[in-house]
Design a protein around this motif. Structure first.
Motif, short mmCIF file in Angstrom:
data_model
loop_
_atom_site.label_atom_id
_atom_site.label_comp_id
_atom_site.label_asym_id
_atom_site.label_seq_id
_atom_site.Cartn_x
_atom_site.Cartn_y
_atom_site.Cartn_z
N ASN A 121 0.45 -1.53 0.35
CA ASN A 121 0.02 -0.25 0.13
C ASN A 121 0.98 1.42 -0.22
N GLY A 122 0.07 2.25 -0.21
CA GLY A 122 1.06 3.60 0.25
C GLY A 122 1.50 3.78 1.05
N LEU A 123 1.14 3.97 2.02
CA LEU A 123 1.69 3.98 3.48
C LEU A 123 2.81 2.65 4.12
N PHE B 101 -3.38 14.50 4.08
CA PHE B 101 -3.88 12.97 4.32
C PHE B 101 -2.63 12.50 5.84
N ALA C 62 -1.70 9.45 6.04
CA ALA C 62 -0.44 8.92 6.11
C ALA C 62 1.06 9.31 5.85
N VAL D 62 3.98 16.72 -0.51
CA VAL D 62 2.55 15.87 -0.87
C VAL D 62 2.34 16.34 -1.92
N ASP E 177 5.57 11.99 -1.25
CA ASP E 177 4.32 11.66 -1.18
C ASP E 177 3.27 12.26 -2.91
N ALA F 271 1.08 10.46 -3.85
CA ALA F 271 0.02 9.10 -3.70
C ALA F 271 -1.35 9.37 -4.91
N GLN F 272 -1.11 10.71 -4.74
CA GLN F 272 -2.40 11.69 -5.50
C GLN F 272 -2.71 11.70 -6.95
N SER G 83 0.10 5.28 -3.98
CA SER G 83 -0.69 4.61 -3.49
C SER G 83 -1.70 4.26 -5.03
N LYS H 167 -7.53 6.08 -6.34
CA LYS H 167 -7.14 7.04 -5.92
C LYS H 167 -7.40 6.55 -7.85
C1 LIG Z 1 -3.32 7.48 -0.46
C2 LIG Z 1 -2.27 8.64 0.31
C3 LIG Z 1 -1.75 7.97 0.96
C4 LIG Z 1 -1.96 6.29 2.06
O1 LIG Z 1 -2.19 5.13 0.31
P1 LIG Z 1 -2.74 4.04 1.36
O2 LIG Z 1 -2.49 3.16 -0.23
O3 LIG Z 1 -4.40 4.23 1.47
O4 LIG Z 1 -1.71 3.45 2.60
C5 LIG Z 1 -0.52 8.92 1.49
N1 LIG Z 1 -0.65 9.98 1.80
C6 LIG Z 1 -1.45 10.31 0.30
C7 LIG Z 1 -1.08 11.77 0.11
C8 LIG Z 1 -2.48 9.85 -0.03
O5 LIG Z 1 -3.47 10.08 -0.39
#
Ligand SMILES: *Cc1c(COP(=O)(O)O)cnc(C)c1O
Length: 376
Positions: free
Chosen positions: A60-62, A91, A93, A136, A162, A164-165, A192, A197
């Motif tokens: 996962n992303g975390l 977020f 995380a 981020v 980060d 993830a988005q 993530s 996403k």
């Molecule tokens: C979704 C997200 C994460 C974590 O991703 P997971 O896969 O849910 O663990 C981390 N940082 C940001 C900014 C996110 O939007």
């Protein structure tokens, strides 16, 4: 009255149902359920899509963020108590990853207009003990600029992005290693593939991309119990943070449509921006470069946010708040809430996310924009 759903993942995945079923079946019938070809192929695909030399699939992303930080600790490039700059509007995380790894999150302000951290907004929070920054790419907008690059080189900081988005986003300013793509701008980046996403798995999944071969090797070991692929010994006290091949196979399908998905989001964001003209509502910036932002969320601001949200509900429009509390206000982060962060507080009180995923058409976005214009 028409109802405007915020997000329906069934609708998001519907165009891909046939291909996804075929990919899942391939894994089911292969007899191989950990690692293997689908994961290798996904890692190649994600590295090439994001303009990075190396990628590692993760659970996962975390975990992707944590593996980067732990990898740098194993490589002695970070140590317990080192400070890592994290924007306070993100977020949870982002901050959890830092705190879990024995490092100290130092919350910084974002730029109010862009809603992401910039070199200028970050600079006041950089000190003698800062060793890394975690920009981020919030809502899909790349958090990278020339000022940030200068601060990083002046203080010799690690950049852990980060992203993830923001898969597929492109920065107008080149990253540390020449890439322009989100996730590849600093030393390492985390993605993530949580189902909501821009590219979502059908479950949890993530990835690290990096320019650092030693880090990649360390992360690969850490994610697999700390086992060294070369010597077959357990060099680190590792974890089980692997990406499942079934998710890798599904993601290999969805990654093919990354450009199309992001282009559709851009079209909806443009429709919103072209329609919304209300003196109390601030729309997000659309810049000249199409992929500066891949519109993971379309976020407007209004000082009477709660009244506007109620107006939207009364008119059949679902919305969401990302995020209602800045990170330093979360009870679990109280020990790091050491300084005022008025910009982050203000954003938390003003932001509203409007429907932007597939399921919302360009016409829906214009209609929702007109409903907003009638808000009194
Ligand atoms: C979704 C997200 C994460 C974590 O991703 P997971 O896969 O849910 O663990 C981390 N940082 C940001 C900014 C996110 O939007």
């Amino acid at each position: 009255m028409k109802h405007y759903t915020f997000l329906d993942l069934g609708i998001v995945n519907e165009p891909y149902f046939a291909e996804l079923s075929e990919a899942a079946n391939r894994v089911i019938e292969s007899g191989r359920y950990i690692g293997g070809r689908e994961v290798d192929c996904f890692e190649e695909n994600i590295a090439s899509a994001c303009d990075a030399p190396m990628a590692i699939g993760t659970s996962n992303g975390l975990d992707a963020l944590r593996l980067i930080l732990l990898g740098y600790k194993e490589l002695r490039m970070l140590k317990d108590g080192d400070e890592v700059i994290v924007p306070a509007n993100s977020f949870i995380a982002s901050a959890l990853a830092v705190a879990h790894c024995g490092l100290k999150p130092v919350f910084a302000e974002p730029d109010y207009d862009l809603m992401v951290m910039t070199g200028r907004s970050m600079e006041p929070f950089v000190g003698d003990r800062t060793r890394a920054i975690m920009p981020v790419d919030l809502y899909g907008r790349v958090a990278w600029d020339d000022d940030m690059a200068k601060i990083v080189s002046r203080h010799n900081l690690l950049v852990i992005e980060d992203a993830a988005q923001a898969i597929g986003a492109r920065s107008p300013v080149k990253g540390l290693f020449g890439s322009h793509k989100a996730g590849a701008l600093g030393h390492a980046g985390a993605f993530s593939f949580y189902p909501t996403k821009n590219i979502g798995a059908l479950g949890d999944a993530g990835a690290v991309i990096t320019h650092d071969a030693r880090l990649a090797e360390t992360i690969r070991a850490l994610a697999n119990y700390g086992r060294s692929p070369k010597s077959d010994s357990y060099d680190y006290r590792g974890f089980n943070c692997r990406l499942d091949p079934i998710q890798a196979a599904l993601l290999n399908v969805k990654l093919k449509y990354l450009q199309r998905e992001n282009a559709d989001r851009f079209a909806r964001a443009t429709a919103y921006n072209n329609t919304i003209h209300h003196p109390m509502v601030k729309t997000p910036l659309i810049t000249a470069y199409v992929n500066d932002c891949v519109w993971h969320q379309y976020v407007i601001r209004c000082e009477r946010r709660d009244d506007l949200r109620k107006w939207l509900v009364d008119n059949g429009v679902e919305s969401a708040i990302h995020y209602s509390s800045p990170l330093h206000r979360s009870p679990c982060m109280a020990e790091y809430a050491t300084h005022p962060l008025p910009v982050s507080e203000r954003l938390a009180n003003e932001v509203i996310s409007l429907p932007i995923a597939s399921g919302t058409s360009v016409k829906d976005a214009s209609d929702i924009g007109r409903i907003i214009n009638e808000f009194k």
